[in-house]
Design an enzyme around this catalytic site. Structure first.
Site, PDB file in Angstrom:
ATOM      1  N   TYR A  76       0.804  -1.274  -0.249  1.00  0.00           N
ATOM      2  CA  TYR A  76      -0.021  -0.262  -0.477  1.00  0.00           C
ATOM      3  C   TYR A  76       1.660   1.019   0.215  1.00  0.00           C
ATOM      4  O   TYR A  76       2.188   1.163   0.943  1.00  0.00           O
ATOM      5  CB  TYR A  76      -1.197  -0.124   1.012  1.00  0.00           C
ATOM      6  CG  TYR A  76      -2.347  -0.200   1.072  1.00  0.00           C
ATOM      7  CD1 TYR A  76      -3.284   1.266   0.165  1.00  0.00           C
ATOM      8  CD2 TYR A  76      -3.155  -0.889   1.124  1.00  0.00           C
ATOM      9  CE1 TYR A  76      -3.969   1.098   0.033  1.00  0.00           C
ATOM     10  CE2 TYR A  76      -4.539  -1.191   0.675  1.00  0.00           C
ATOM     11  CZ  TYR A  76      -5.262  -0.432   0.491  1.00  0.00           C
ATOM     12  OH  TYR A  76      -6.415  -0.176  -0.209  1.00  0.00           O
ATOM     13  N   GLU A  78      -0.653   5.020  -0.603  1.00  0.00           N
ATOM     14  CA  GLU A  78      -1.310   5.919  -0.960  1.00  0.00           C
ATOM     15  C   GLU A  78       0.058   6.679  -0.734  1.00  0.00           C
ATOM     16  O   GLU A  78       0.679   7.128   0.060  1.00  0.00           O
ATOM     17  CB  GLU A  78      -2.456   6.229   0.189  1.00  0.00           C
ATOM     18  CG  GLU A  78      -3.241   5.698  -0.348  1.00  0.00           C
ATOM     19  CD  GLU A  78      -4.291   5.641   0.843  1.00  0.00           C
ATOM     20  OE1 GLU A  78      -4.470   6.609   2.019  1.00  0.00           O
ATOM     21  OE2 GLU A  78      -5.703   4.314   1.235  1.00  0.00           O
ATOM     22  N   ASP A 222      -6.164  12.835 -24.878  1.00  0.00           N
ATOM     23  CA  ASP A 222      -6.539  12.296 -24.885  1.00  0.00           C
ATOM     24  C   ASP A 222      -5.815  11.103 -26.587  1.00  0.00           C
ATOM     25  O   ASP A 222      -6.388  10.372 -27.062  1.00  0.00           O
ATOM     26  CB  ASP A 222      -7.851  11.830 -24.503  1.00  0.00           C
ATOM     27  CG  ASP A 222      -8.072  10.409 -24.190  1.00  0.00           C
ATOM     28  OD1 ASP A 222      -7.098   9.800 -24.031  1.00  0.00           O
ATOM     29  OD2 ASP A 222      -9.355  10.042 -24.680  1.00  0.00           O
ATOM     30  N   THR A 248      -3.107   5.813 -22.107  1.00  0.00           N
ATOM     31  CA  THR A 248      -2.444   4.569 -21.892  1.00  0.00           C
ATOM     32  C   THR A 248      -1.585   3.848 -22.245  1.00  0.00           C
ATOM     33  O   THR A 248      -0.898   4.273 -22.392  1.00  0.00           O
ATOM     34  CB  THR A 248      -4.254   3.856 -22.000  1.00  0.00           C
ATOM     35  OG1 THR A 248      -3.397   3.513 -23.425  1.00  0.00           O
ATOM     36  CG2 THR A 248      -5.321   4.399 -21.978  1.00  0.00           C
ATOM     37  N   LYS A 251      -2.036   0.098 -24.796  1.00  0.00           N
ATOM     38  CA  LYS A 251      -2.290   0.043 -26.333  1.00  0.00           C
ATOM     39  C   LYS A 251      -0.840  -0.254 -26.874  1.00  0.00           C
ATOM     40  O   LYS A 251      -0.361  -1.510 -26.854  1.00  0.00           O
ATOM     41  CB  LYS A 251      -3.190   0.829 -26.212  1.00  0.00           C
ATOM     42  CG  LYS A 251      -4.438   1.004 -25.401  1.00  0.00           C
ATOM     43  CD  LYS A 251      -5.627   1.873 -25.814  1.00  0.00           C
ATOM     44  CE  LYS A 251      -7.079   2.270 -25.619  1.00  0.00           C
ATOM     45  NZ  LYS A 251      -7.710   2.356 -25.601  1.00  0.00           N
ATOM     46  N   ARG A 257      -1.616  -2.517 -18.287  1.00  0.00           N
ATOM     47  CA  ARG A 257      -3.410  -1.771 -18.229  1.00  0.00           C
ATOM     48  C   ARG A 257      -3.503  -0.695 -17.273  1.00  0.00           C
ATOM     49  O   ARG A 257      -2.711  -1.159 -16.422  1.00  0.00           O
ATOM     50  CB  ARG A 257      -4.301  -2.588 -18.042  1.00  0.00           C
ATOM     51  CG  ARG A 257      -4.632  -4.257 -18.754  1.00  0.00           C
ATOM     52  CD  ARG A 257      -6.114  -4.581 -18.670  1.00  0.00           C
ATOM     53  NE  ARG A 257      -6.510  -3.793 -19.317  1.00  0.00           N
ATOM     54  CZ  ARG A 257      -7.595  -3.544 -20.787  1.00  0.00           C
ATOM     55  NH1 ARG A 257      -6.862  -4.838 -21.020  1.00  0.00           N
ATOM     56  NH2 ARG A 257      -7.832  -2.506 -21.276  1.00  0.00           N
TER      57      ARG A 257
HETATM   58  C1  LIG Z   1      -8.767   3.126 -24.346  1.00  0.00           C
HETATM   59  C2  LIG Z   1      -9.849   4.629 -24.542  1.00  0.00           C
HETATM   60  C3  LIG Z   1      -9.766   5.095 -23.732  1.00  0.00           C
HETATM   61  C4  LIG Z   1      -9.847   4.504 -21.830  1.00  0.00           C
HETATM   62  O1  LIG Z   1      -8.922   3.203 -20.903  1.00  0.00           O
HETATM   63  P1  LIG Z   1      -9.146   2.922 -20.440  1.00  0.00           P
HETATM   64  O2  LIG Z   1      -8.097   2.100 -20.151  1.00  0.00           O
HETATM   65  O3  LIG Z   1     -10.031   1.297 -20.988  1.00  0.00           O
HETATM   66  O4  LIG Z   1     -10.239   3.129 -19.414  1.00  0.00           O
HETATM   67  C5  LIG Z   1      -9.404   6.758 -22.975  1.00  0.00           C
HETATM   68  N1  LIG Z   1      -9.934   7.436 -24.038  1.00  0.00           N
HETATM   69  C6  LIG Z   1      -9.278   6.405 -25.395  1.00  0.00           C
HETATM   70  C7  LIG Z   1      -9.101   7.613 -27.186  1.00  0.00           C
HETATM   71  C8  LIG Z   1      -9.085   5.201 -25.586  1.00  0.00           C
HETATM   72  O5  LIG Z   1      -8.747   5.056 -26.805  1.00  0.00           O
END
Ligand SMILES: *Cc1c(COP(=O)(O)O)cnc(C)c1O
Length: 440
Positions: A76, A78, A222, A248, A251, A257
């Site tokens: 943990y 935090e 994003d 993220t 990907k 993840r």
């Molecule tokens: C995949 C994705 C997310 C979210 O990611 P998670 O890990 O599934 O919560 C947010 N924005 C875009 C544009 C994405 O492609």
């Protein structure tokens, strides 16, 4: 060396991950919980048995898997390195600091927060840092490729903020920057969000920055899908243009993840406080460590070469799909993903996905801009080349994959899927020749 009767030491765990080509070893789990071990083995077989074309997925390295399965999961922590609410954080502090420093260096950012549990959590924290409920936000409409967290009524974003959507031009399929500017001037949003789940082209971050400056809005990029391409130098870096970059790590980037936020010194403290304590509790330290591994892997020259091949493969796949009669949105791709209409073959996205599945080809259905079909069925498929490129496939294999997709889509009753000359057997042979985790 592990001692009989004792759990293996952490260094044993890491050593076991050493052979970069070996498949996961479920030995200990198989003894203690054969039922679950069977499920893990079956999923590993599913992943290596078919053609994995989900654009958001990848195959993580054994080193990332080892960090994820390490005893850091027990801790943990935090707070942030040097400022924790829990005792005993002096070792995990080093892991998080390493992840932060590597992320900053990789993307040229002044500040990095590596704690978000996922991309959605990163977006939640970014909005929390910059907005208050009721604020207006301009983002790509969900119909044209925006993510759930860009204003879906079913999501916190649509519930707590007033989202307005921009889209792509009907003639070119490219983002309509005139519309973005017109909407920005009319609505005076507090933030503009730039990023998508299915847009296959590079976004013009400089143009978005100019529009944001004109209306005094924050620019949030994003980059969940493309941050891995950025790491490898195969897509423009949004960091110099955006106030906040959300991403993220799982990907194209090929890590665990999880989420990542990059920002400048001015917003650093607000972002950190919006992650913890505002929207999250203790960070998942095993995942944070695995992010550090992934950032180091992504900084290596081999990763730049990987991202170039990812894009070359996506272009080859788009060309092949066009030859099969599908309609790639915008006519092709600059990235790892292709969104292709399947209507010319007489099937909607849902039917296309299930015809591909019969042959062992795993794709997403997707809606295409100006699609009159309900989002539940969609009018095409979204495919990506991150996973197959990690497996070592190149342009010739992408041409073959496109032929197999075409064959699967034209196989209405599934009669050509099975049997020794069936599509499924050809897919299995292609996958077996490029196994991501060869059987031990
Ligand atoms: C995949 C994705 C997310 C979210 O990611 P998670 O890990 O599934 O919560 C947010 N924005 C875009 C544009 C994405 O492609």
């Amino acid at each position: 060396m592990s001692v009989a009767g004792l759990p293996p030491s952490p260094s044993d765990v890491l050593q076991r991950a050493a052979p970069a080509t070996a498949g996961p070893d479920f030995g200990a789990l198989a003894e203690r919980d054969p039922e679950l071990a069977g499920i893990l083995a079956a999923e590993t077989d599913r992943q290596r048995g078919g053609l994995q074309l989900i654009a958001a997925e990848n195959f993580t390295s054994p080193a990332v898997l080892a960090a994820l399965g390490s005893p850091l999961v027990n801790k943990y922590a935090e707070g942030y390195p040097g400022r924790r609410h829990h005792g005993g954080c002096e070792v995990v502090d080093r892991a998080e600091q390493l992840a932060v420093d590597r992320a900053k260096r990789l993307f040229g950012a002044e500040h990095a927060n590596v704690q978000p549990y996922s991309g959605s959590s990163a977006n939640l924290a970014a909005y929390a840092a910059l907005l208050v409920p009721g604020d207006t936000v301009l983002a790509m409409s969900l119909e044209h490729g925006g993510h759930l967290t860009h204003g879906s009524a079913a999501n916190f974003s649509g519930r707590w903020f007033r989202f307005a959507g921009y889209g792509v031009r009907p003639d070119t399929g490219l983002v309509d920057l005139d519309q973005v500017r017109d909407l920005a001037l009319t609505l005076r949003p507090k933030a503009i969000v730039c990023g998508s789940i299915s847009y296959p082209r590079h976004l013009d971050y400089a143009a978005f920055r100019r529009i944001a400056d004109e209306v005094d809005a924050y620019l949030v990029v994003d980059a969940a899908h493309t941050i891995g391409l950025v790491a490898g130098g195969s897509a423009p870096n949004p960091v110099p243009y955006a106030d906040v970059v959300c991403a993220t790590t799982h990907k194209v980037l090929r890590g665990p993840r999880g989420g990542l936020i990059l920002t400048g010194a001015a917003l650093a403290r607000r972002i950190d406080r919006a992650v913890f304590p505002f929207s999250q509790g203790g960070p998942h330290m095993n995942t944070v460590a695995a992010k550090a591994v992934a950032f180091a892997e992504a900084a290596a020259p081999a990763f730049a070469e990987y991202t170039r091949q990812v894009v070359a493969n996506a272009r080859a796949l788009a060309d092949g799909l066009a030859d099969e009669g599908l309609e790639p949105a915008t006519g092709g791709t600059d990235t790892h993903l292709v969104a292709a209409g399947t209507r010319p073959l007489g099937v909607d996205g849902l039917e296309a996905r299930s015809r591909c599945a019969r042959a062992g080809i795993v794709v997403d259905k997707c809606s295409l801009p100006f699609d009159e079909r309900p989002r539940s069925s969609g009018s095409g498929i979204r495919v990506g080349t991150s996973s197959v490129t990690t497996q070592g496939m190149r342009e010739p294999q992408m041409a073959e994959a496109a032929r197999l997709i075409g064959r699967a889509l034209r196989d209405a009753d599934g009669t050509r899927a099975s049997g020794p000359d069936g599509t499924a057997a050809a897919v299995a042979a292609l996958a077996a020749a490029h196994s991501p985790y060869p059987p031990r």
